[in-house]
Design an enzyme around this catalytic site. Structure first.
Site, mmCIF file in Angstrom:
data_model
loop_
_atom_site.group_PDB
_atom_site.id
_atom_site.type_symbol
_atom_site.label_atom_id
_atom_site.label_comp_id
_atom_site.label_asym_id
_atom_site.label_seq_id
_atom_site.Cartn_x
_atom_site.Cartn_y
_atom_site.Cartn_z
ATOM 1 N N SER A 96 14.342 88.666 -35.903
ATOM 2 C CA SER A 96 14.645 87.325 -35.092
ATOM 3 C C SER A 96 13.470 86.637 -34.618
ATOM 4 C CB SER A 96 15.849 87.779 -34.376
ATOM 5 O OG SER A 96 16.267 86.577 -33.528
ATOM 6 N N ASP A 137 2.059 81.861 -40.701
ATOM 7 C CA ASP A 137 2.016 80.609 -41.237
ATOM 8 C C ASP A 137 0.805 79.735 -40.673
ATOM 9 O OD1 ASP A 137 4.050 81.151 -42.951
ATOM 10 O OD2 ASP A 137 5.499 79.799 -41.931
ATOM 11 N N LYS A 194 16.182 88.433 -40.510
ATOM 12 C CA LYS A 194 17.099 87.664 -39.743
ATOM 13 C C LYS A 194 16.759 86.209 -39.446
ATOM 14 C CE LYS A 194 20.312 87.521 -35.782
ATOM 15 N NZ LYS A 194 19.960 86.156 -35.053
#
Length: 556
Positions: free
Chosen positions: A293, A304, A318
């Site tokens: 999460s 990223d 998740k």
């Protein structure tokens, strides 16, 4: 009255369904039909069933069955579970501040770990103390949930706790005042060498970002020019707290995560809103299968944005977001409303729950995942969690260590009893960073295990038995009996030999138990870094700027 409420609910659902369902009319008809059938079934049960039914129990069972067809994060919290929901989001509860567990040997709940500076710790309770009574209620033989519910209560209320200390055999009473307890989000941070700081974050509850900011500022003042951020086994929490933590390492105005769901009002892009603390400091983020999460938002966004190296093993996966919806009669529904997408545009949700059964868990195959790209052009994939840039698997725990450490399995409690006696005979120990039990201490422990009658489920024995049964079933056993029996004899287990073979890892397990008793959670984390294979690789990588930089560049 119930019928009016259900029909009103149906009326509210109709415009939402028609607006967002492709089948429109068919969907509305199916919704109305299902609700009417449910309502009539309940009405007939209530009116005609042979015994009087409990309305709340029957309806709650229906709600539970309905939610079981969805993902496991969508949950109903009736009025009596509101405290539980609040604790989930804030990490706060009122109690004495101690981990308790059921001791298989004494058949009673005992103190396992008092939290530093909390009421239980201040009252002098120690690991192993047997809880006998709370106020006028006996706790003898009660389970953990029963005792826990009595230890908790409203802040500023007091209790009289009666306990027995096994190392002395003495029974004592102490009056304790309950307080609001919030376990630290950052149980430990510190310098690992002259330039590398380490920060352990265990959750993303309310104000966890403030704790991270404080630790990071302090580490920088102590000379940290590089950082290891440990998110292993961090199950997540607040999305906003995750964004604030990413903001400490990236510039203002960067989109960190985007939520997208069925309703436009749940769609939201979270951007960094403040000036960062440091955009140049090399960062390694440690992750594993327990990182989920919000942990995946932080690690995925930093990956990223090419802002950190992710090291460890694949995260949980998740990629769903929940919000709470108020219900009648002081209830709440924690409802999955959207998926989240990190800066590359990928969603890392690993399990597809759209088949209508949350108990059926099928991970998205790697072959079906799609390629996305980081800011610098590195390839990353969606589905299946965050894949680390550097995969390092931890050393596995041998079966014998698992059984010795598990109070639910080992009825002899030999490890627990050894630690209790060690504490009684050692008023102090070395600092957490340096402590390790000696070889003579381990020999003492080994003698205890051999004398205790300790046994455990040896996997090789289980496989041999299964193989023997299969060979007999298929008719091969008689032909291979001599060789098979010889192999069984070679695999006969010698407990003393196994205790010697696994000496190193068992010393770590015992050391951790003892350190926690003296130096609390922070000491346990600090001590564990001495043996940490993933941490050692992070430090090695930090010492090689060229290798660190190359990992952030696309492969040619």
């Amino acid at each position: 009255m119930r019928r009016i409420f259900l029909l009103s609910l149906f009326a509210l659902m109709l415009p939402l369904s028609s607006a967002f369902s492709q089948e429109g009319r068919d969907h509305n008809f199916e919704s109305g039909k299902s609700i009417e059938v449910f309502n009539d079934i309940y009405r007939y049960l209530d009116m005609m069933y042979v015994d009087t039914i409990s309305p709340s129990r029957v309806v709650n069972a229906g709600i539970t069955g309905m939610l079981n067809e969805l993902d496991p994060y969508t949950e109903y919290y009736p009025e009596e579970r509101q405290k539980e929901l609040k604790e989930l989001y804030t990490g706060k509860f009122a109690g004495v501040g101690a981990i308790i567990r059921f001791n298989q040997q004494v058949k009673n709940v005992v103190i396992d770990e008092p939290y530093k500076g909390m009421p239980a710790d201040e009252a002098g309770l120690r690991k192993g103390d047997i809880i006998l009574a709370i106020d006028d209620s006996s706790m003898v033989g009660k389970d953990v949930s029963y005792v826990s519910s009595r230890l908790r209560g409203n802040p500023e209320t007091t209790m009289l706790l009666k306990y027995k200390r096994p190392s002395t055999g003495k029974t004592s009473e102490v009056r304790i005042m309950r307080r609001t307890i919030q376990n630290p989000s950052v149980p430990f941070y510190g310098m690992q060498n002259d330039s590398v700081g380490y920060l352990k974050l265990v959750d993303f509850t309310e104000n966890s970002s403030k704790a991270v900011r404080h630790a990071l500022v302090d580490l920088r003042q102590k000379g940290a020019r590089k950082l290891v951020l440990d998110l292993r086994n961090n199950g997540g929490g607040s999305e906003l707290e995750a964004v604030k933590i990413v903001n400490m390492f990236v510039n203002k105005g960067v989109t960190v995560v985007s939520n997208r769901g069925k309703l436009k009002r749940v769609n939201h892009d979270y951007q960094t809103t403040e000036e960062p603390l440091d955009t140049l400091m090399p960062v390694v983020v440690l992750v594993n299968g327990g990182s989920a999460s919000a942990s995946e938002i932080v690690s995925g966004a930093l990956q990223d944005l090419d802002r950190a190296i992710i090291l460890g093993t694949r995260t949980y996966g998740k990629g769903l977001v929940q919000m709470t919806v108020e219900l009648p009669y002081n209830g709440n529904l924690k409802l999955t409303t959207s998926k989240y997408y990190i800066p590359s545009g990928r969603c890392i949700q690993a399990i597809d729950y759209s088949n209508g059964n949350s108990k059926y868990k099928e991970h998205i195959p790697d072959s079906l995942t799609r390629v996305f790209h980081t800011a610098s052009g590195r390839e990353v994939r969606d589905g299946g969690g965050i894949m680390p840039d550097v995969e390092v698997r931890p050393d596995s725990l041998p079966n014998i260590a698992f059984y010795l450490a598990s109070s639910a399995i080992d009825s002899t409690e030999v490890l627990h009893n050894y630690v209790i006696d060690y504490i009684a005979s050692h008023p102090t120990i070395a600092p957490a960073r340096d402590f390790e039990i000696s070889d003579s201490d381990y020999e003492s422990f080994k003698s205890r295990v051999l004398a205790s009658g300790f046994t455990y489920d040896r996997q090789s024995e289980k496989f041999m038995k299964n193989l023997e049964d299969l060979m007999k079933f298929e008719g091969y056993y008689d032909d291979a009996k001599t060789e098979f029996e010889a192999l069984k004899n070679k695999l006969s287990h010698n407990l003393a030999k196994e205790l010697d073979y696994h000496r190193a890892i068992l010393k770590e397990v015992i050391t951790s138990e003892i350190v926690t008793a003296y130096h609390y959670q922070s000491g346990a984390v600090e001590n564990s870094l001495r043996y940490d294979k993933q941490m050692k690789e992070a430090l090695r990588l930090m010492a090689s700027p060229a290798e660190y930089s190359s990992l952030l560049r696309p492969k040619r």
